[in-house]
Design an enzyme around this catalytic site. Structure first.
Site, PDB file in Angstrom:
ATOM      1  N   GLU A   1       0.840  -1.211   0.229  1.00 43.85           N
ATOM      2  CA  GLU A   1      -0.073  -0.136  -0.072  1.00 43.85           C
ATOM      3  C   GLU A   1       0.688   1.394  -0.015  1.00 43.85           C
ATOM      4  O   GLU A   1       0.600   2.261  -0.480  1.00 43.85           O
ATOM      5  CB  GLU A   1      -1.114  -0.029   1.204  1.00 43.85           C
ATOM      6  CG  GLU A   1      -1.915  -1.205   1.409  1.00 43.85           C
ATOM      7  CD  GLU A   1      -1.240  -2.470   1.719  1.00 43.85           C
ATOM      8  OE1 GLU A   1      -2.122  -3.239   2.122  1.00 43.85           O
ATOM      9  OE2 GLU A   1      -0.206  -2.145   2.270  1.00 43.85           O
TER      10      GLU A   1
ATOM     11  N   CYS B   1       0.501   2.061   6.544  1.00 41.73           N
ATOM     12  CA  CYS B   1      -0.167   2.253   5.270  1.00 41.73           C
ATOM     13  C   CYS B   1      -1.337   2.870   5.345  1.00 41.73           C
ATOM     14  O   CYS B   1      -1.796   3.774   4.325  1.00 41.73           O
ATOM     15  CB  CYS B   1      -0.333   0.808   4.840  1.00 41.73           C
ATOM     16  SG  CYS B   1       1.408   0.046   4.367  1.00 41.73           S
TER      17      CYS B   1
END
Length: 163
Positions: free
Chosen positions: A60, A91
């Protein structure tokens, strides 16, 4: 949490496929992608923790960095981040700062923690992405977990005896 649409299901499966590719490239089994409201994939990323020797090389975060460098975040509130596993706090924070409007994830962080146990390369945080994203000033829609059994397959045996 909303129902998983057929479009979302296909995109989530694509993120899971990216987690398989990450393992094939010598990395941890995590994959993510950005999609527009029509379901068109804007960008994909996988985990690069091992090959880049970068502890922030999560799928991510890699996706957010690449999207930022490519100038894809100017109107990011309409984008959805699909990921094979619930984003960690780092993330989720990157996603928040990027202004991405929606998150759809497959496997929950709690499920991942049970699979990895105390593996030193994945010391999971007991801090759900919903909690991280709800603490911000922007509204971010969070949907998941979905397809947990499918998302768990790339992790089976990966984390040694812990999985």
């Amino acid at each position: 949490m909303t129902q998983l649409t057929a479009q979302d299901e296909g995109l989530l499966r694509r993120a899971i496929e990216l987690s398989v590719t990450a393992v094939e490239h010598g990395n941890h089994p995590f994959g993510a992608l950005l999609a527009d409201p029509d379901g068109a994939v804007v960008l994909t990323a996988e985990n690069t923790f091992t090959t880049d020797r970068d502890v922030t090389g999560h799928a991510e975060t890699n996706l957010v960095r690449a999207a930022s460098r490519a100038g894809l975040l100017e109107d990011s509130a309409h984008l959805t981040l699909f990921t094979s596993c619930e984003p960690c706090a780092m993330c989720a924070g990157a996603m928040y700062w990027a202004g991405i409007g929606r998150l759809v994830f497959a496997m929950a962080e709690t499920t991942l923690a049970r699979m990895t146990g105390s593996h030193p390369e994945n010391p999971t945080l007991a801090l759900p992405s919903r909690t991280v994203l709800a603490a911000g000033q922007r509204n971010t829609v969070v949907d998941g977990p979905f397809l947990e059994d499918e998302a768990a397959v790339p992790h089976a045996g990966f984390w040694g005896s812990s999985a």
